[in-house]
Design a protein around this motif. Structure first.
Motif, PDB file in Angstrom:
ATOM      1  N   TYR A  47      35.715 -41.915 -29.483  1.00  0.00           N
ATOM      2  CA  TYR A  47      35.564 -41.151 -28.169  1.00  0.00           C
ATOM      3  C   TYR A  47      37.016 -40.862 -27.587  1.00  0.00           C
ATOM      4  O   TYR A  47      37.644 -41.936 -27.497  1.00  0.00           O
ATOM      5  CB  TYR A  47      34.580 -41.439 -26.964  1.00  0.00           C
ATOM      6  CG  TYR A  47      33.237 -41.833 -27.579  1.00  0.00           C
ATOM      7  CD1 TYR A  47      32.347 -40.809 -27.707  1.00  0.00           C
ATOM      8  CD2 TYR A  47      32.944 -42.862 -27.882  1.00  0.00           C
ATOM      9  CE1 TYR A  47      31.126 -41.118 -28.394  1.00  0.00           C
ATOM     10  CE2 TYR A  47      31.875 -43.219 -28.331  1.00  0.00           C
ATOM     11  CZ  TYR A  47      30.900 -42.369 -28.612  1.00  0.00           C
ATOM     12  OH  TYR A  47      29.438 -42.694 -29.087  1.00  0.00           O
ATOM     13  N   GLY A  48      37.609 -40.222 -27.321  1.00  0.00           N
ATOM     14  CA  GLY A  48      38.969 -39.737 -26.712  1.00  0.00           C
ATOM     15  C   GLY A  48      39.903 -39.949 -27.765  1.00  0.00           C
ATOM     16  O   GLY A  48      39.491 -39.886 -28.882  1.00  0.00           O
ATOM     17  N   THR A  49      41.200 -40.077 -27.386  1.00  0.00           N
ATOM     18  CA  THR A  49      42.475 -39.711 -28.525  1.00  0.00           C
ATOM     19  C   THR A  49      43.338 -40.847 -28.371  1.00  0.00           C
ATOM     20  O   THR A  49      43.761 -41.331 -27.254  1.00  0.00           O
ATOM     21  CB  THR A  49      43.143 -38.553 -28.024  1.00  0.00           C
ATOM     22  OG1 THR A  49      42.184 -37.490 -28.193  1.00  0.00           O
ATOM     23  CG2 THR A  49      44.189 -38.267 -29.269  1.00  0.00           C
ATOM     24  N   GLN A  58      26.363 -48.018 -32.458  1.00  0.00           N
ATOM     25  CA  GLN A  58      27.638 -47.267 -32.182  1.00  0.00           C
ATOM     26  C   GLN A  58      27.678 -45.947 -31.270  1.00  0.00           C
ATOM     27  O   GLN A  58      28.548 -45.416 -30.884  1.00  0.00           O
ATOM     28  CB  GLN A  58      28.415 -47.056 -33.606  1.00  0.00           C
ATOM     29  CG  GLN A  58      27.560 -45.692 -34.255  1.00  0.00           C
ATOM     30  CD  GLN A  58      26.576 -46.395 -35.331  1.00  0.00           C
ATOM     31  OE1 GLN A  58      25.978 -47.206 -34.913  1.00  0.00           O
ATOM     32  NE2 GLN A  58      26.614 -45.759 -36.333  1.00  0.00           N
ATOM     33  N   HIS A  59      26.500 -45.608 -31.344  1.00  0.00           N
ATOM     34  CA  HIS A  59      26.166 -44.471 -30.414  1.00  0.00           C
ATOM     35  C   HIS A  59      26.332 -44.562 -28.805  1.00  0.00           C
ATOM     36  O   HIS A  59      25.232 -44.481 -27.899  1.00  0.00           O
ATOM     37  CB  HIS A  59      24.910 -43.594 -30.784  1.00  0.00           C
ATOM     38  CG  HIS A  59      24.848 -43.448 -32.179  1.00  0.00           C
ATOM     39  ND1 HIS A  59      25.569 -42.229 -32.645  1.00  0.00           N
ATOM     40  CD2 HIS A  59      24.212 -43.881 -33.221  1.00  0.00           C
ATOM     41  CE1 HIS A  59      25.630 -42.374 -34.000  1.00  0.00           C
ATOM     42  NE2 HIS A  59      24.470 -43.139 -34.243  1.00  0.00           N
ATOM     43  N   VAL A  60      27.505 -44.849 -28.417  1.00  0.00           N
ATOM     44  CA  VAL A  60      27.473 -45.227 -26.703  1.00  0.00           C
ATOM     45  C   VAL A  60      27.569 -44.377 -25.846  1.00  0.00           C
ATOM     46  O   VAL A  60      26.930 -44.374 -24.778  1.00  0.00           O
ATOM     47  CB  VAL A  60      29.090 -45.778 -26.620  1.00  0.00           C
ATOM     48  CG1 VAL A  60      29.467 -46.414 -25.337  1.00  0.00           C
ATOM     49  CG2 VAL A  60      29.452 -47.133 -27.900  1.00  0.00           C
ATOM     50  N   ALA A  61      28.147 -43.105 -26.374  1.00  0.00           N
ATOM     51  CA  ALA A  61      28.439 -41.919 -25.222  1.00  0.00           C
ATOM     52  C   ALA A  61      27.929 -40.693 -25.985  1.00  0.00           C
ATOM     53  O   ALA A  61      28.208 -39.670 -25.379  1.00  0.00           O
ATOM     54  CB  ALA A  61      29.784 -42.017 -24.859  1.00  0.00           C
ATOM     55  N   GLY A  83      32.931 -42.207 -20.725  1.00  0.00           N
ATOM     56  CA  GLY A  83      33.089 -40.961 -20.586  1.00  0.00           C
ATOM     57  C   GLY A  83      34.187 -40.394 -19.686  1.00  0.00           C
ATOM     58  O   GLY A  83      34.869 -41.210 -19.088  1.00  0.00           O
ATOM     59  N   PRO A  84      34.381 -39.162 -19.531  1.00  0.00           N
ATOM     60  CA  PRO A  84      35.501 -38.472 -18.705  1.00  0.00           C
ATOM     61  C   PRO A  84      35.072 -38.992 -17.247  1.00  0.00           C
ATOM     62  O   PRO A  84      34.178 -38.660 -16.745  1.00  0.00           O
ATOM     63  CB  PRO A  84      35.335 -37.133 -18.796  1.00  0.00           C
ATOM     64  CG  PRO A  84      34.385 -36.557 -20.140  1.00  0.00           C
ATOM     65  CD  PRO A  84      33.770 -37.961 -20.391  1.00  0.00           C
ATOM     66  N   ARG A  95      41.560 -40.748 -20.722  1.00  0.00           N
ATOM     67  CA  ARG A  95      42.566 -41.595 -21.053  1.00  0.00           C
ATOM     68  C   ARG A  95      42.629 -42.490 -21.963  1.00  0.00           C
ATOM     69  O   ARG A  95      43.831 -42.775 -22.460  1.00  0.00           O
ATOM     70  CB  ARG A  95      42.623 -42.493 -19.629  1.00  0.00           C
ATOM     71  CG  ARG A  95      42.722 -41.517 -18.329  1.00  0.00           C
ATOM     72  CD  ARG A  95      42.870 -42.674 -17.083  1.00  0.00           C
ATOM     73  NE  ARG A  95      43.915 -43.549 -16.887  1.00  0.00           N
ATOM     74  CZ  ARG A  95      43.968 -44.722 -16.417  1.00  0.00           C
ATOM     75  NH1 ARG A  95      42.904 -44.921 -15.577  1.00  0.00           N
ATOM     76  NH2 ARG A  95      45.080 -45.345 -16.321  1.00  0.00           N
ATOM     77  N   PHE A  96      41.398 -42.872 -22.676  1.00  0.00           N
ATOM     78  CA  PHE A  96      41.415 -43.924 -23.462  1.00  0.00           C
ATOM     79  C   PHE A  96      40.798 -43.694 -24.711  1.00  0.00           C
ATOM     80  O   PHE A  96      39.984 -42.650 -24.642  1.00  0.00           O
ATOM     81  CB  PHE A  96      40.769 -45.069 -22.982  1.00  0.00           C
ATOM     82  CG  PHE A  96      41.220 -45.613 -21.673  1.00  0.00           C
ATOM     83  CD1 PHE A  96      42.486 -46.350 -21.409  1.00  0.00           C
ATOM     84  CD2 PHE A  96      40.607 -45.555 -20.462  1.00  0.00           C
ATOM     85  CE1 PHE A  96      42.970 -46.823 -20.389  1.00  0.00           C
ATOM     86  CE2 PHE A  96      40.848 -45.804 -19.145  1.00  0.00           C
ATOM     87  CZ  PHE A  96      42.399 -46.414 -19.062  1.00  0.00           C
TER      88      PHE A  96
END
Lengths: 394, 394
Positions: free
Chosen positions: A54-56, A75-78, A95-96, A104-105
């Motif tokens: 998730y994120g970049t 692995q399906h956290v979010a 999450g955001p 951010r992360f």
């Protein structure tokens, strides 16, 4: 780096004995030249980890967070879970705008080795036989899980983790990460965890394993080959474990002694009380998403965990010389991983000269509090993460 | 009155499906003209209670003490158990010079209705069918157990009990005795008990019942007729329950994380840890002496117990106008029946204007402390009994 596209593997899919072999997530495969060196002495190869991101990842590769899941997590956290359709298990945390802010992360979570959501485990195909591993799969430890994750992170181009975070068994992995790869961990956040599994917790796990093994449909671990599933035994194991995840006060508040859909007892063995109906539901739904042998393996990994024992009997020696910063969190009503266990970790970190903050969150929700809506937990975690991010200049 | 000689019943013995039908103790039989009026609406007849006595009833019939047993206890309080050969379950409490001194008092203990050591229960023969009752046996409540005991005591010529004493489920019966027959109870000693089963305790019981019912050899409750026994399921139920009877500190002290007969893990699912080996032994030995359906019935009776609910929702009303004197005892490390449950009883007794003493015994032995060697418990109980005996002039 953005999340890579899921990789299809038709060979694996063909051989799959259950849904766990077709992960609807990314998969990192390691060949015979990249074995996983396991504590039991086995060099496991080939093997794979299924994971989500998730994120970049930023250009400096400094903003990666590894989330470690608990016993029956994955692995399906979010994201919505591909089997149950329900929200990920830690959407409150990841999450955001959440403490682990995906704006951010770059957040990674992998199904543990020995798991059943796409990582190699007892339900996977043993390449030497073409049949599911079953009990021939080598016993897994928390350290093996962490070694596998470290190889995954290297594969993803992440040598230095900004943070490793997780609750319960996830917190055990966080502690193991900090001990095994101190130079790769900037910040560590073990929640509702301990540095060794207690006798009581081993006892509860053993009851669950015996419940699985008592089911004739377990077939000595060969149920996949024989077209069976030890549903009843696994459901009993889950029901028993679930009681330990909640506090008496949470159970009292949610269910009390209320009857299910009536005012009086039926004088039968039907699910008279709401708590009975709830537990039966927990058992029934769990068996649809979890492999019974994986349950044996992952509970065993927790039982074996004793970080002090891995370091000559002194827990502080596990963290000697660490430069990671730690944030330890526990919950007042968690009797499975009580605050005293977290205090022992904090004392060892202090003795090792580590930077450590500790918060005991007031909650009546028991061990599962770390998965639930606990504003004090979010605020404390966010404060720690934001401070660490500032210290790292991200 | 001395203890009557055991009564043989060749008809019953012939029909017996298990050892429980041939009690090596006294048996009080109640015919069709003396039904047990049960909470579920059934008038049970014929029926019987198996019981033991110790000591001698005095001429005034004022020195009788009824001991009420816990979930898996039975009438063999202070003699070697006929099945296991082990000492009775409360030899520390009942005997010459003990708090319940058999040189002074006439002590009676009956196997509860629904039990499996000779009292009528699901393993007994249903006279209407000639087959074991199984799940056709009417559901039992704590109040039913007490009603049956009251009929037994009348049969023995004891209308007024000097004392009713018991721990855990036995303590529930003590409270029920005081509420149902206040004029027959001079002194009441509920230990490690509560006035209602908590949601958490119902949950643990339900897991145990599901473990029994998940065993295909349970056969829908008809295992005796079909020559089977749900040994594995009942063993799992017992293992899980046993963990709840001990405290984490007791488990830690007794077993810790010590391995069984070696220094390192086997990396297998063998009983690696001493605690695993101990629990497996507890499960295996239990099924030799206990009937699986009785386990369902007696756990259910505890779940249904809610003394306040029997009195319009107000616990104090259960004891309104009582002249019995009460001694309530709990243990600091008992998390199954925590001190708070005993305090609720004490508060209700105070509100009802009853005479009540309360002691919380410092112990790290968990719920099972009442069965173990606890000098503070003995001293406190002896003080109460001696004081009550003096007040009654015996």
């Amino acid at each position: 780096m953005t999340a890579p596209a899921p990789i299809a593997d038709s060979t694996l899919a063909r051989e799959a004995r259950n849904q766990a072999d077709e992960p609807q997530s990314h998969v990192a495969r390691f060949g015979r030249d990249e074995p996983l060196m396991m504590d039991c002495g086995t060099a496991l190869a080939p093997w794979q980890l299924a994971y989500q991101t998730y994120g970049t990842l930023n250009a400096d590769r400094t903003n990666a967070i590894l989330v470690c899941h608990a016993l029956t997590g994955d692995q399906h956290v979010a994201n919505d879970h591909p089997v149950t359709g329900k929200p990920g298990w830690w959407t409150s945390f990841v999450g955001p705008g959440r403490p682990l802010d995906t704006d951010r992360f770059f957040v990674v979570c992998a199904n543990v080795i020995g798991g059943c959501m796409g990582s190699t485990g007892p339900a996977s195909t043993n390449p030497d036989t073409g049949a599911p591993w079953g009990l021939d799969f080598p016993l897994v430890t928390i350290r093996d899980m962490v070694r596998a994750q470290a190889m995954l992170m290297s594969r993803l181009g992440v040598e230095d983790l900004f943070c490793v975070a997780g609750g319960s068994m996830g917190g055990m992995q966080v502690l193991e990460w900090a001990a095994l790869y101190p130079h790769r961990v900037f910040a560590a956040m073990p929640i509702a965890a301990s540095a060794r599994h207690s006798a009581q917790n081993i006892a509860f796990h053993e009851v669950g394993r015996q419940a699985v093994m008592a089911d004739p449909d377990w077939r000595g671990g060969r149920y996949l080959e024989e077209g069976a599933r030890p549903r009843k035994g696994l459901a009993v194991a889950r029901m028993g474990a679930h009681v330990t995840y909640l506090s008496e006060s949470a159970l009292h508040r949610k269910f009390g002694r209320r009857f299910q859909g009536r005012d009086a007892p039926t004088f039968s063995f039907d699910a008279d009380f709401q708590i009975e109906s709830y537990l039966r539901h927990q058992g029934i739904t769990f068996v649809e998403r979890f492999d019974a042998n994986s349950y044996l393996y992952v509970t065993r990994a927790m039982d074996y965990f004793d970080l002090a024992d891995e370091h000559g009997g002194k827990l502080a020696d596990a963290f000697r010389g660490t430069r990671s910063r730690f944030f330890v969190m526990s919950f007042t009503s968690d009797w499975l991983f009580p605050t005293e266990e977290s205090r022992a970790v904090v004392r060892a970190l202090n003795a090792a000269g580590a930077s450590v903050s500790f918060v005991e969150v007031e909650s009546d929700k028991g061990h599962d509090a770390f998965l639930l809506d606990e504003p004090d937990m979010f605020a404390a975690a966010k404060g720690f993460i934001d401070g660490a991010a500032a210290a790292r200049g991200i």
